[in-house]
Design a protein around this motif. Structure first.
Motif, mmCIF file in Angstrom:
data_model
loop_
_atom_site.group_PDB
_atom_site.id
_atom_site.type_symbol
_atom_site.label_atom_id
_atom_site.label_comp_id
_atom_site.label_asym_id
_atom_site.label_seq_id
_atom_site.Cartn_x
_atom_site.Cartn_y
_atom_site.Cartn_z
ATOM 1 N N HIS A 178 31.482 96.252 -29.609
ATOM 2 C CA HIS A 178 32.781 95.656 -30.015
ATOM 3 C C HIS A 178 33.369 96.405 -31.071
ATOM 4 O O HIS A 178 32.741 96.717 -32.307
ATOM 5 N N TRP A 238 43.884 92.405 -22.808
ATOM 6 C CA TRP A 238 44.566 90.786 -23.272
ATOM 7 C C TRP A 238 45.342 90.372 -21.982
ATOM 8 O O TRP A 238 45.628 91.107 -21.069
ATOM 9 N N ARG A 257 40.370 89.293 -23.277
ATOM 10 C CA ARG A 257 40.271 88.281 -24.333
ATOM 11 C C ARG A 257 41.331 87.370 -24.703
ATOM 12 O O ARG A 257 42.316 88.203 -25.420
ATOM 13 N N MET A 311 43.396 85.650 -27.369
ATOM 14 C CA MET A 311 43.120 85.417 -28.985
ATOM 15 C C MET A 311 43.055 84.065 -29.407
ATOM 16 O O MET A 311 44.131 83.682 -30.070
ATOM 17 N N GLN A 364 41.745 82.264 -31.808
ATOM 18 C CA GLN A 364 41.543 81.845 -33.247
ATOM 19 C C GLN A 364 43.199 81.669 -33.643
ATOM 20 O O GLN A 364 43.327 81.101 -34.444
ATOM 21 N N ASP A 405 35.813 87.573 -23.270
ATOM 22 C CA ASP A 405 35.364 87.717 -24.546
ATOM 23 C C ASP A 405 36.046 86.544 -25.234
ATOM 24 O O ASP A 405 37.325 86.106 -24.914
ATOM 25 N N GLN A 438 37.111 84.688 -28.558
ATOM 26 C CA GLN A 438 37.390 84.992 -30.001
ATOM 27 C C GLN A 438 37.368 83.525 -30.796
ATOM 28 O O GLN A 438 38.438 82.896 -30.774
ATOM 29 N N ASP A 445 32.258 86.314 -29.466
ATOM 30 C CA ASP A 445 32.445 87.444 -30.353
ATOM 31 C C ASP A 445 32.232 87.036 -31.771
ATOM 32 O O ASP A 445 32.468 85.890 -32.292
ATOM 33 N N HIS A 446 31.841 87.772 -32.434
ATOM 34 C CA HIS A 446 31.384 87.440 -33.835
ATOM 35 C C HIS A 446 30.640 86.450 -34.414
ATOM 36 O O HIS A 446 30.639 85.757 -35.169
ATOM 37 N N LYS A 467 31.973 83.313 -35.712
ATOM 38 C CA LYS A 467 32.548 83.450 -37.286
ATOM 39 C C LYS A 467 31.979 82.271 -38.277
ATOM 40 O O LYS A 467 32.859 81.486 -38.625
ATOM 41 N N ASP A 499 32.488 96.254 -34.826
ATOM 42 C CA ASP A 499 33.863 95.559 -35.462
ATOM 43 C C ASP A 499 34.877 96.492 -36.084
ATOM 44 O O ASP A 499 35.480 96.137 -37.187
#
Length: 277
Positions: free
Chosen positions: A6, A79, A104, A106, A108, A135, A137, A161-162, A165, A231
């Motif tokens: 990533h 995307w 992915r 987006m 978020q 993916d 997010q 991903d991540h 968070k 990242d």
């Protein structure tokens, strides 16, 4: 094969990164493969997965052009707008490019329940049938909606991903841990140990701050459904590439075997995205 699963490349002059403005400081610069080469080679990452940073097909095509030019790029996570009537034709067109290994939305930046819109679900049915990687997010608030999505499509192949968070700076682990544990029960879902330093209390974070969340992800998903992602260059807001890598090594459970670490640092990403075959 070692893969950073990533990271991002961008040229500010392209102009379709709505979030990227001078106020972003160090990020408001051009980040291209040459700038990552030293760090990548220092940690023996032969390849990377480049992930979209703009909600445009044009940026995906830009990243695919970089894939054509740089052997270090194993694949592009682009995307596509799952709620667009043009999704089927754009998806079919991008699938013809061997460098297009996933996409992915987006999430978020969208309404929390956007992923459950009727047209989005119709288009995702095609993606699920194709077993094509997605993916996700996410932030913790999205997890209930992704759980609902997976109840509809339990065979969806996706990676979080991540680690969605988590609220590391606040030291909160619930309800993130319980909800992500439910997600991990779906065997086709993986998780990226990426972006965690951004969620920590930077610039004064320590690797110990990350450890409870890293241990939880390894426990939930197991060693064969997790991936390392730097990242980069977003990580530069909180740390260097070196610090991200070294902090994860320190935060990992001590019992993780060499084989499990090889899976984390490349083999799992290669399998998930179908690269290096």
């Amino acid at each position: 094969m070692r893969i950073d699963a990533h990271q991002h490349y961008w040229l500010t002059e392209r102009g379709d990164y709505g979030w990227l403005a001078p106020e972003q400081g160090i990020l408001f610069e051009d980040y291209m493969p040459e700038r990552l080469a030293d760090a990548r080679q220092r940690y023996h990452f032969e390849h990377t997965i480049v992930v979209q940073a703009a909600p445009t097909v044009a940026e995906t095509e830009f990243l695919l052009s970089l894939y054509e030019e740089h052997d270090s790029i194993a694949g592009v996570v682009g995307w596509l707008d799952l709620d667009s009537p043009h999704f089927p034709e754009q998806y079919a067109k991008l699938r013809k490019h061997r460098g297009f290994v996933g996409f992915r939305p987006m999430l978020q930046d969208l309404e929390d329940d956007w992923i459950l819109r009727p047209r989005v679900l119709d288009h995702l049915e095609r993606v699920v049938e194709d077993e094509f990687p997605l993916d996700l997010q996410l932030r913790p608030r999205h997890l209930p909606y992704i759980l609902e999505l997976l109840r509809r499509f339990p065979t969806l192949r996706a990676v979080v991903d991540h680690a969605a968070k988590p609220f590391i700076a606040a030291g909160l682990i619930e309800p993130w841990k319980s909800q992500l544990t439910e997600l991990a029960a779906f065997p086709h879902i993986m998780c990226k140990l990426s972006g965690l330093v951004i969620e920590a209390n930077h610039p004064v974070w320590r690797w110990e701050d990350l450890a409870p969340y890293v241990h939880a992800v390894v426990e939930m998903f197991g060693p064969h459904r997790i991936m390392f992602g730097s990242d980069w260059p977003v990580c530069l807001l909180a740390s260097s590439y070196d610090e991200v890598y070294e902090a994860l090594l320190q935060a990992l459970p001590a019992h993780l075997s060499e084989e499990a670490q090889a899976a984390l640092f490349g083999d799992n990403a290669a399998r998930f995205y179908g690269v290096g075959e």
